[in-house]
Scaffold this motif. Structure first.
Motif, short mmCIF file in Angstrom:
data_model
loop_
_atom_site.label_atom_id
_atom_site.label_comp_id
_atom_site.label_asym_id
_atom_site.label_seq_id
_atom_site.Cartn_x
_atom_site.Cartn_y
_atom_site.Cartn_z
N GLY A 29 -22.92 77.11 -7.85
CA GLY A 29 -22.18 76.39 -6.82
C GLY A 29 -21.88 74.95 -7.18
N LEU A 30 -22.83 74.27 -7.82
CA LEU A 30 -22.62 72.87 -8.18
C LEU A 30 -21.50 72.71 -9.19
N LYS A 31 -21.51 73.56 -10.23
CA LYS A 31 -20.47 73.45 -11.26
C LYS A 31 -19.08 73.70 -10.68
N GLU A 32 -18.98 74.69 -9.76
CA GLU A 32 -17.67 74.97 -9.15
C GLU A 32 -17.17 73.78 -8.35
N LEU A 33 -18.06 73.15 -7.58
CA LEU A 33 -17.65 72.00 -6.78
C LEU A 33 -17.31 70.80 -7.66
N GLN A 34 -18.02 70.64 -8.75
CA GLN A 34 -17.72 69.54 -9.68
C GLN A 34 -16.38 69.74 -10.36
N ARG A 35 -16.02 70.99 -10.64
CA ARG A 35 -14.71 71.25 -11.23
C ARG A 35 -13.59 70.90 -10.24
N ALA B 9 -17.96 74.33 0.90
CA ALA B 9 -18.72 75.00 -0.16
C ALA B 9 -20.13 75.34 0.31
N VAL B 10 -20.75 74.46 1.10
CA VAL B 10 -22.09 74.73 1.62
C VAL B 10 -22.06 75.92 2.56
#
Length: 660
Positions: free
Chosen positions: A444-450, A481-482
């Motif tokens: 989830g973190l990587k997707e939101l950072q992208r 996202a959360v």
């Protein structure tokens, strides 16, 4: 799985000087500061006392490792060197032995203050005396027909020696007037004739003053005789080689103790003996700090060190000197008090260790710099301002600049502008429950950072929250996202899986501790690295909803963390230990200096015993130093440093509760 084993201990050196011992949970158990020593100088020992007798006395007070007495001495008293098992024990015993009445004498005890160790290139002393006297010389008055010729002579005299002397030259007006433009040269070698000085300076005429004396060897023998007559116990005496600056010969006397150094100064300073032509001898008690710099390091900083030397030379009471050796250059700082030496040390440390980026004295820092995008930003600055170098210390939260002052100024301004830009962005914090937290620990973190940018989104492992930097659109995207993460966990949760105590998801690439709790390898690694910023030690297992108190094995940390990250965790553990023991340690007051000092042992002296001690001292035939009484300061090499602030224990407790 990490099986239960006896506690492991790991010893290492940090900040070049400080030795620490670490055990499970990355908990620091023992600290030896860079300025501590296990050796004690014991003076006023009657020379007829045998080594076995003195050893028996010392063993009754502590664990004696080594004892050394001089083989020969013309004095009725000698100085012994005793080594004890640890530096802490030596520090404890020094005030006990100091003033002890035994063998018909009153002993004086002093810790050696050589701050070097096997890995150090810095040496601190307060047992040095700088002795200077005029070389065999005379004064000359030189006349020139043009102003340009006189200016050329002044410039040459400043850097070019005449024989073994570096002359002192200044414009001269009045009598004698040798030419239209005149210069007075002091410190001209006594055997120099007019033709030699004309060839050196380009003068058209020369007039001579009186020679002070003619025999260098007779003067040196006289100086050495005074050294012996002073009664101070000296280790060695070195005379600096020529050229002699301003016509002065300089010698360095190294003595056993600070008291001996003061005694020598009192005896020699201001004397005008016949062997120096009735010119004055100067004896100054100097605190010195000597750096041994590799040739390539010195070459990079030579210009800045020369500028520092020129600045302090004009101040008079501070000195900076450099002596080349085949493999290194010795840079010696000197001052008549520790305050002056501390100023010099701070200036040289900036040259050697880089300049910490500050704004009006406050350290400039942002969590952006250790991240990948921050590293890319700093790398671009290095390319634009080569050969300047930039380092980031995530433990002490500093950015350091190495290079010429002009380049440092330009880069410092750009870094401050970047931090100001980042601070203007609004920060949103979104609390995560265990299920949603597990999603962001994985993909989830990587997707939101992208979507929002790597430097805009940060997962706070310690507080279990998502921080987002940006406008309302970024905040809305993160909250969406959360919500998706919670829905995913609700529909896919299996009741029988083994859950990681951090992400509450099924354990992937499991690491099982000796308590039986299994972690995701990535979660355990991130948990240990979070301690670098949060500084909560010892590191314990988070199983049973944070109730498990099993310490994470030291071997586990060494296996899972890269060497650089493991070192960062150890440094954070050290910082935490010092802040929890500020009654025992305090930080160096020099800006950006990471060194720490151990407080001197407190010694209670009653009024009656103090009165008795003074009465005894008045009738004693030997000298003794009063026992130091230390309250809220720490003594280091003769100076007192006040402690800095301490970390709040309530804040630590709050972090623990948040984690649980």
């Amino acid at each position: 799985m990490f099986a239960r084993t006896p506690p492991e201990f790991f010893s290492t050196t940090i900040y070049k000087h400080i030795r620490i011992k670490v055990t499970d949970g990355c908990e620091v158990t023992e600290v030896t500061t860079g300025f501590e020593t296990s050796w004690i100088y014991i003076s006023n020992v009657p020379k007829e006392v045998k080594q076995d007798e003195l050893a028996e006395l010392l063993k009754s007070h502590g664990e004696l490792i080594d004892l050394r007495l001089p083989e020969k001495s013309t004095s009725p008293f000698v100085t012994a060197k005793a080594r004890f098992s640890t530096a802490a024990e030596a520090s404890r015993l020094c005030p006990v032995l100091n003033g002890l009445k035994v063998f018909g004498s009153t002993l004086t005890a002093k810790l050696t203050i050589n701050a070097s160790n096997a890995d150090s290139n810095t040496h601190l002393h307060d047992t040095t005396v700088r002795i200077s006297w005029e070389a065999p010389s005379k004064t000359a008055y030189a006349g020139f027909s043009t102003k340009e010729a006189s200016l050329d002579a002044l410039a040459k005299a400043r850097f070019t020696p005449l024989g073994k002397h570096l002359l002192k030259a200044a414009d001269h007006t009045g009598l004698p007037a040798v030419g239209r433009f005149n210069i007075r040269f002091d410190g001209v070698p006594a055997d120099t004739d007019s033709e030699e000085l004309k060839a050196f300076s380009g003068a058209s005429g020369i007039m001579w003053g009186q020679v002070n004396y003619t025999s260098h060897h007779r003067a040196l023998n006289g100086i050495q005789r005074l050294l012996k007559e002073s009664g101070a116990e000296m280790l060695d005496f070195d005379v600096m080689p020529p050229p002699y600056k301003n016509g002065l010969i300089v010698g360095w006397a190294h003595l056993v103790s600070s008291a001996d150094a003061k005694k020598l100064c009192s005896y020699m300073h201001g004397r005008k003996p016949a062997f120096t032509g009735l010119t004055r001898i100067f004896a100054r008690h100097i605190h010195t700090l000597e750096y041994s710099l590799a040739l390539d390091v010195y070459a990079n900083v030579k210009q800045d060190i020369d500028a520092l030397a020129a600045t302090v030379w004009r101040m008079g009471y501070l000195t900076v000197s450099c002596r080349p050796h085949p493999t290194y250059v010795a840079v010696r700082l000197g001052a008549e008090d520790m305050q002056g030496l501390s100023k010099l040390k701070g200036e040289l440390d900036v040259i050697l260790s880089g300049e910490v980026v500050r704004d009006n004295g406050k350290v400039v820092w942002h969590g952006f710099f250790p991240r990948f995008s921050g590293q890319e930003f700093l790398a671009s600055l290095e390319r634009q301002h080569a050969p300047l170098k930039i380092t980031v210390d995530r433990v002490r939260k500093t950015v350091r600049l190495f290079g010429m002052s002009t380049e440092r100024l330009a880069v410092r301004m750009k870094i401050m502008e970047k931090v100001e830009e980042l601070r203007k962005q609004k920060v949103h914090t979104i609390a995560l429950d265990g299920r949603a937290f597990g999603v962001f620990m994985n993909e989830g973190l990587k997707e939101l950072q992208r979507e929002l940018g790597e430097d805009a989104v940060h997962l706070d492992l310690w507080n279990r929250a998502l921080t987002v930097r940006g406008d309302q659109h970024a905040n809305d995207a993160a909250r969406d996202a959360v919500i998706r993460a919670r829905r995913t966990q609700f529909t896919t949760q299996l009741p029988t899986i083994i859950q990681c105590p951090v992400c509450f998801d099924q354990v992937s690439n499991p690491v099982t501790l000796c308590c039986g709790h299994s972690w995701c390898k990535t979660c355990l690694t991130r948990y240990m690295m979070t301690a670098v910023d949060e500084k909560f030690f010892p590191l314990t297992c988070l199983g049973d909803d944070g109730k498990c108190q099993e310490k994470i094995p030291l071997n586990c940390a060494k296996q899972l963390l890269p060497a650089a990250d493991f070192e960062a965790v150890i440094e954070a553990a050290f910082s935490t230990h010092i802040n929890r023991h500020l009654d025992e340690f305090c930080f160096c007051p020099t800006p950006d200096c990471p060194q720490i000092y151990r407080r001197m042992p407190r010694v209670e002296v009653s009024k009656s015993s103090a009165k008795s001690q003074r009465k005894s001292d008045n009738t004693s035939t030997t000298t003794s130093s009063p026992v130091s009484v230390v309250f809220d300061t720490v003594e280091v090499a003769g100076s007192s440093f006040k402690p800095l602030g301490r970390e709040s224990s309530q804040r630590l407790l709050k972090r623990k509760e948040t984690l649980a």
